[in-house]
Each structure stands twice: as structure tokens, then as C-alpha cells.
Design a protein around this motif. Sequence first.
Motif, PDB file in Angstrom:
ATOM      1  N   CYS A 168     -77.062  11.422  24.734  1.00 19.76           N
ATOM      2  CA  CYS A 168     -78.185  11.518  25.676  1.00 19.76           C
ATOM      3  C   CYS A 168     -78.353  10.207  26.443  1.00 19.76           C
ATOM      4  O   CYS A 168     -78.424   9.135  25.846  1.00 19.76           O
ATOM      5  N   HIS A 169     -78.397  10.301  27.758  1.00 22.54           N
ATOM      6  CA  HIS A 169     -78.628   9.113  28.588  1.00 22.54           C
ATOM      7  C   HIS A 169     -79.980   9.153  29.284  1.00 22.54           C
ATOM      8  O   HIS A 169     -80.485   8.116  29.724  1.00 22.54           O
ATOM      9  N   SER A 180     -68.202  16.037  32.502  1.00 19.93           N
ATOM     10  CA  SER A 180     -68.710  14.793  31.924  1.00 19.93           C
ATOM     11  C   SER A 180     -70.140  14.902  31.418  1.00 19.93           C
ATOM     12  O   SER A 180     -70.554  14.085  30.595  1.00 19.93           O
ATOM     13  N   PHE A 181     -70.900  15.852  31.930  1.00 17.42           N
ATOM     14  CA  PHE A 181     -72.325  15.925  31.612  1.00 17.42           C
ATOM     15  C   PHE A 181     -72.705  17.307  31.066  1.00 17.42           C
ATOM     16  O   PHE A 181     -72.169  18.327  31.512  1.00 17.42           O
ATOM     17  N   LYS A 205     -70.535  12.002  28.378  1.00 16.84           N
ATOM     18  CA  LYS A 205     -69.456  11.452  27.565  1.00 16.84           C
ATOM     19  C   LYS A 205     -69.292   9.972  27.892  1.00 16.84           C
ATOM     20  O   LYS A 205     -69.590   9.531  29.009  1.00 16.84           O
ATOM     21  N   GLN A 206     -68.866   9.175  26.948  1.00 15.04           N
ATOM     22  CA  GLN A 206     -68.799   7.731  27.121  1.00 15.04           C
ATOM     23  C   GLN A 206     -67.694   7.340  28.098  1.00 15.04           C
ATOM     24  O   GLN A 206     -66.545   7.779  27.971  1.00 15.04           O
ATOM     25  N   GLU A 207     -68.053   6.515  29.093  1.00 15.53           N
ATOM     26  CA  GLU A 207     -67.108   6.024  30.095  1.00 15.53           C
ATOM     27  C   GLU A 207     -67.382   4.544  30.358  1.00 15.53           C
ATOM     28  O   GLU A 207     -68.509   4.066  30.184  1.00 15.53           O
ATOM     29  N   HIS A 238     -79.702   2.949  27.902  1.00 17.26           N
ATOM     30  CA  HIS A 238     -78.692   2.143  28.575  1.00 17.26           C
ATOM     31  C   HIS A 238     -77.598   1.623  27.633  1.00 17.26           C
ATOM     32  O   HIS A 238     -76.416   1.806  27.889  1.00 17.26           O
ATOM     33  N   HIS A 239     -78.015   0.928  26.573  1.00 13.58           N
ATOM     34  CA  HIS A 239     -77.063   0.315  25.643  1.00 13.58           C
ATOM     35  C   HIS A 239     -77.378   0.735  24.210  1.00 13.58           C
ATOM     36  O   HIS A 239     -78.548   0.861  23.845  1.00 13.58           O
ATOM     37  N   THR A 240     -76.332   0.925  23.428  1.00 17.10           N
ATOM     38  CA  THR A 240     -76.538   1.093  21.997  1.00 17.10           C
ATOM     39  C   THR A 240     -76.967  -0.238  21.399  1.00 17.10           C
ATOM     40  O   THR A 240     -76.634  -1.306  21.910  1.00 17.10           O
ATOM     41  N   SER A 241     -77.730  -0.191  20.322  1.00 14.19           N
ATOM     42  CA  SER A 241     -78.238  -1.429  19.736  1.00 14.19           C
ATOM     43  C   SER A 241     -78.722  -1.164  18.322  1.00 14.19           C
ATOM     44  O   SER A 241     -79.225  -0.074  18.009  1.00 14.19           O
TER      45      SER A 241
END
Length: 284
Positions: free
Chosen positions: A56-57, A85-86, A109-111, A235-238
Motif C-alpha cells: 500500500c502506498h 504495477s498497481f 509493486k516495488q520499483e 513513502h519509506h519503510t522504517s
Amino acid sequence: MQTTRELLDLIQLEQMSDKVFLGKNGYMGSPNIFGGQLVAQALNAAIRSVSPERICHSLHAYFILPGNLKLPVIYEVEHIKEGGSFTVCDIVAKQDNTSIFVMTASFHKQEEGYEHQVDMPEVPEPEMLTKWLDIPLLEDAEKLKKIKNFINAERPVEMRTCFQPDYSRSEINNHNPVWFRFREFPQQLEWIAVQQLIAYASDYNILGTALRTHGDRASYANTHVASLDHSIWFHHTSDIGDWLLFDLVSPVAASVRGFATGRIFNRSGKLVASVAQEGLLRPV
């Protein structure tokens, strides 16, 4: 509910069929279901209906009716796009066969691509802070039982406000950075579980930031406050086992609606997510 594990158990839905899920409720000091619970549980339903290589973005939600704590919540998922992609899906939350909440979530999907981000603002470290709520809200708690119950409720999120507003000055108090962390955070959580925790916590403080902008004359005692919609962009994994900074600002209020945005940074300054919400701020 005091720990992150209890929160994860609350968010985890019971699967009734391929794309229908059942959720239970947690008490957060309000007679209605906490909005962050609905967002997190709807995200849980969406994640479990989508291929695991897609993450999920973004999500965009509307609160339609107050949720009844005494009734379970049924979440129905429908995929409206399956692209290369989505994946995009709609989630409807119902009680007594009536829709109380709707959300659309998009998965990607991760790009690899271009990257940039703003810097985290300079604020006091959370260890230097002790308080979450500002003085006017605490004064409201003595006037309103529902606010007092909300303040005193056990919750799995600890919060500390960076700057207490000074209502004796003419400047607008529309900036509200708040540190938060999850209590007794379990290690080695997958990112999809972390996203659901962030979704839950993202409903704290954001609409209150719009209200406190008018804290010299507006308060929970004389204002009807209710969330109308809510959006999150991841936005970013953390890792979120440490403190996170929710940097909140309310740029506008108009037509009895307040609008606020927030940026969630991890302790090292990475921008993890962005949040936006509009809510009702109706003088009573």
C-alpha cells in the motif's frame, strides 16, 4: 488496551469469506469508534486481499457515520483495478448493514526511481518533554466528561507535544509537532503490520491541530469536532520501535471545516509517511 500487541490483535480482522472481514472494537474514551481503528482495520482487510508483492502506498477515507462500539464492524473489499504495477481496491465498513466508513487503497509493486525529501524540523528531543496535551484541553476535561474520558483512557501510543501554544500572543498557533511511540513494541514486525500501526496513530492530534489554532476562543467545550476524511501516503519503510515525529500544521479553516496535514519522520529523519485530514469544527 495498553500494548502494541493488543493493538495488533484489535486491528487483525476475522476473515468471513474471500473479501469480507469482521472487526471488533476498542475503547478509547469516546462513545464512538476511534477513527484510527477504522482506518487501520480497513487497511488490514485490503492488505489481505492483495498479492503480497504489492505494498500500500496511499489510502483515502471518509467517515460517514459515528461507529457504535457495541456492534461489530463488517469490512467488504472490492478490487476496482488490477494493473501491471498497481492494484486499487474499495473498502466499505458496515454496521447493521449500514455503511459507516469507506476507503480506497492503492497498492504498488516495488520499483526503483528518483528520490528526494524535505528535512525533519528541528524540535526538542522526546526525552526532554513530559506532556502531551496543552492546558486549554486539560481545562476542557474538567468541563466535559467525554473529553476527560478520552484523556484518561488507556492507549498503546505514548505522545509528547514539542511546543505548548501561547494564546496570549497574536501569532497563529498552527504548527504542532508531536513525538509518539508504541508501547511495548514487538521486534521484527513486517512492514505491512507497521503500516497498520501508523494508520491507527495518524488519527491522533491532526484535527486537534486545526482547533488549537483558534485556542484563544475555541475549545472542545464550545466546538463540535468530528473527522470527515483522512488520507495517508506511505513513502519509506522504517523501523518504528523508537520515537516518531508527527510534524503537524493547519494551513486553513473555513466554512466550519478545519484542514491539517502531517509528516511522520523516524528518529533519524527519514520521511516515512504523509497525512492529511479535514474535519468539522462547528461552534456550538
